[in-house]
Design a protein around this motif. Structure first.
Motif, PDB file in Angstrom:
ATOM      1  N   GLU A  57     -11.184  -3.991   4.754  1.00  0.00           N
ATOM      2  CA  GLU A  57     -10.008  -4.843   4.595  1.00  0.00           C
ATOM      3  C   GLU A  57     -10.015  -6.020   5.553  1.00  0.00           C
ATOM      4  O   GLU A  57      -9.552  -7.108   5.219  1.00  0.00           O
ATOM      5  N   GLY A  58     -10.584  -5.788   6.759  1.00  0.00           N
ATOM      6  CA  GLY A  58     -10.692  -6.874   7.734  1.00  0.00           C
ATOM      7  C   GLY A  58     -11.441  -8.062   7.120  1.00  0.00           C
ATOM      8  O   GLY A  58     -11.168  -9.227   7.434  1.00  0.00           O
ATOM      9  N   ILE A 129      -6.731  -0.414  -2.167  1.00  0.00           N
ATOM     10  CA  ILE A 129      -7.007   0.460  -1.009  1.00  0.00           C
ATOM     11  C   ILE A 129      -5.693   0.999  -0.455  1.00  0.00           C
ATOM     12  O   ILE A 129      -5.561   2.194  -0.172  1.00  0.00           O
ATOM     13  N   GLY A 130      -4.691   0.130  -0.320  1.00  0.00           N
ATOM     14  CA  GLY A 130      -3.388   0.601   0.172  1.00  0.00           C
ATOM     15  C   GLY A 130      -2.817   1.664  -0.751  1.00  0.00           C
ATOM     16  O   GLY A 130      -2.379   2.730  -0.311  1.00  0.00           O
ATOM     17  N   TRP A 131      -2.831   1.365  -2.040  1.00  0.00           N
ATOM     18  CA  TRP A 131      -2.240   2.292  -3.019  1.00  0.00           C
ATOM     19  C   TRP A 131      -3.008   3.613  -3.085  1.00  0.00           C
ATOM     20  O   TRP A 131      -2.433   4.695  -2.879  1.00  0.00           O
ATOM     21  N   LEU A 132      -4.319   3.547  -3.347  1.00  0.00           N
ATOM     22  CA  LEU A 132      -5.075   4.784  -3.597  1.00  0.00           C
ATOM     23  C   LEU A 132      -5.692   5.398  -2.331  1.00  0.00           C
ATOM     24  O   LEU A 132      -5.585   6.607  -2.124  1.00  0.00           O
ATOM     25  N   VAL A 133      -6.331   4.575  -1.506  1.00  0.00           N
ATOM     26  CA  VAL A 133      -7.041   5.146  -0.357  1.00  0.00           C
ATOM     27  C   VAL A 133      -6.040   5.616   0.703  1.00  0.00           C
ATOM     28  O   VAL A 133      -6.131   6.742   1.197  1.00  0.00           O
ATOM     29  N   HIS A 166       1.452   1.515   4.715  1.00  0.00           N
ATOM     30  CA  HIS A 166       0.231   0.960   4.114  1.00  0.00           C
ATOM     31  C   HIS A 166       0.226   1.166   2.602  1.00  0.00           C
ATOM     32  O   HIS A 166      -0.160   0.287   1.838  1.00  0.00           O
ATOM     33  N   GLN A 167       0.644   2.359   2.203  1.00  0.00           N
ATOM     34  CA  GLN A 167       0.633   2.678   0.777  1.00  0.00           C
ATOM     35  C   GLN A 167       1.610   1.761   0.036  1.00  0.00           C
ATOM     36  O   GLN A 167       1.288   1.197  -1.000  1.00  0.00           O
ATOM     37  N   ARG A 168       2.786   1.590   0.600  1.00  0.00           N
ATOM     38  CA  ARG A 168       3.796   0.749  -0.063  1.00  0.00           C
ATOM     39  C   ARG A 168       3.402  -0.716  -0.121  1.00  0.00           C
ATOM     40  O   ARG A 168       3.643  -1.385  -1.118  1.00  0.00           O
ATOM     41  N   GLN A 169       2.792  -1.218   0.985  1.00  0.00           N
ATOM     42  CA  GLN A 169       2.400  -2.633   0.944  1.00  0.00           C
ATOM     43  C   GLN A 169       1.336  -2.839  -0.131  1.00  0.00           C
ATOM     44  O   GLN A 169       1.322  -3.852  -0.808  1.00  0.00           O
ATOM     45  N   GLY A 170       0.458  -1.844  -0.296  1.00  0.00           N
ATOM     46  CA  GLY A 170      -0.578  -1.958  -1.328  1.00  0.00           C
ATOM     47  C   GLY A 170       0.046  -1.989  -2.710  1.00  0.00           C
ATOM     48  O   GLY A 170      -0.288  -2.847  -3.544  1.00  0.00           O
ATOM     49  N   PHE A 171       0.970  -1.072  -2.937  1.00  0.00           N
ATOM     50  CA  PHE A 171       1.611  -0.987  -4.252  1.00  0.00           C
ATOM     51  C   PHE A 171       2.401  -2.269  -4.548  1.00  0.00           C
ATOM     52  O   PHE A 171       2.338  -2.811  -5.658  1.00  0.00           O
TER      53      PHE A 171
END
Ligand SMILES: [Fe+2]
Ligand SMILES: [Fe+2]
Length: 316
Positions: A57-58, A129-133, A166-171
């Protein structure tokens, strides 16, 4: 074979009693060597994954499409660095040496999650990546908040809170892209296609082929098996994919009313083993970058140690 001595039997009984009562083991407690080794290995692998996980991600920080997205991504990647540092500290409470753990990572003697050996080809990868990983990481890590080793369990509480951001920002990023142009929707679908199967592999080999699971469950280091957690992740992700409007790349995915779970297709474990052996698309690059960061930072560590020595002398 060495016989178990009287005091050791007593210590072992205390250790087992602590686990039976669902209490935490702390650094001051006597621990069987096998438990200590298992915990060091698990915590180190987890720490390495957080640190190596900063790279894919970096890769997008300088190319984020807006200041807002850049600030979010920067914060997220910094969180991962923080997770790595809490975890190295937890490993140190077991007698591990942080520099030695880094050496083991760089020299290929300790592993990190194989998910981070896949490339991030478009900005949609940041969202997926945020959503799934991070989503899979949450499924794995929430039960670890009740892990039997106290410092690890406590580190996990804070880490899980950040992972859920992290998950929410990805979604949210993916939702925004799905409301955009056809080109953006195609990017989200393509990234979903590439990350779905590797995300399922994050839970590790099937239970029947997971040699450490039984002992880890008995020690309450692990609370659920790999397959249980994988199923939970699939059940959670399918409705989320529907909300997003993306198709998960598995024609066998379907609701099973008898099991009250989603059925899903066979995972390509040969691919998993191959990536684990170092042959994934980015293994060499990830480790080389980590080695370079360690070499580039050597002067900082030396200067800090020299400063600490000087201060200690001055204070005498
Ligand atoms: Fe993390
Ligand atoms: Fe994360």
């Amino acid at each position: 074979m060495t016989a178990i001595t009287e005091p050791e039997a007593e210590l072992l009984a205390h250790f087992e009693h602590t686990i039976d009562r669902d209490q935490r083991l702390e650094p001051r407690d006597w621990l069987p060597e096998g438990y200590r080794r298992t915990m060091i290995r698990q915590i180190a692998q987890h720490a390495h994954s957080e640190i190596i996980g900063m790279q894919p991600e970096g890769n997008w920080i300088t190319r984020a499409p807006s200041l807002r997205r850049k600030a979010i991504l920067l914060a997220k990647v910094q969180d991962e660095a923080g997770h790595g540092l809490y975890l190295y500290s937890a490993a140190e409470t077991l007698g591990a040496d942080r520099a030695d753990l880094t050496d083991r990572l760089i020299n290929g003697r300790q592993k990190y999650s194989s998910i981070f050996n896949y490339p991030t080809l478009t900005f949609a990868d940041v969202g997926v990546i945020g959503w799934l990983v991070d989503g899979a990481a949450i499924c794995n890590q929430v039960p670890l908040c009740r892990s039997s080793y106290g410092p690890y369990a406590r580190a996990m509480i804070r880490i899980c809170k950040e992972e859920s951001f992290h998950q929410r920002q990805g979604f949210e990023l993916l939702m925004t892209m799905m409301r955009g142009t056809q080109g953006q929707r195609d990017m989200v679908q393509d990234a979903t296609n590439r990350w779905w199967w590797p995300s399922l592999m994050m839970f590790g080999p099937p239970d029947a082929e997971s040699p450490n699971t039984e002992q880890s469950m008995a020690w309450k280091v692990k609370r659920h098996t790999n397959d249980e957690l994988r199923q939970r992740f699939v059940d959670m992700s399918v409705p989320q994919a529907e909300v997003l409007g993306v198709t998960l790349p598995d024609p066998k995915l379907s609701w099973n009313a008898d099991r009250e779970h989603y059925d899903f297709g066979a995972i390509d474990w040969d691919e998993f083993q191959n990536v684990l052996r170092g042959n994934g698309p980015c293994n060499t690059q990830r480790v080389a970058q980590r080695r370079k960061a360690s070499e580039d930072g050597a002067w900082v560590r030396e200067a800090a140690a020299a400063h600490a020595r000087k201060k200690a002398q001055g204070d005498e």
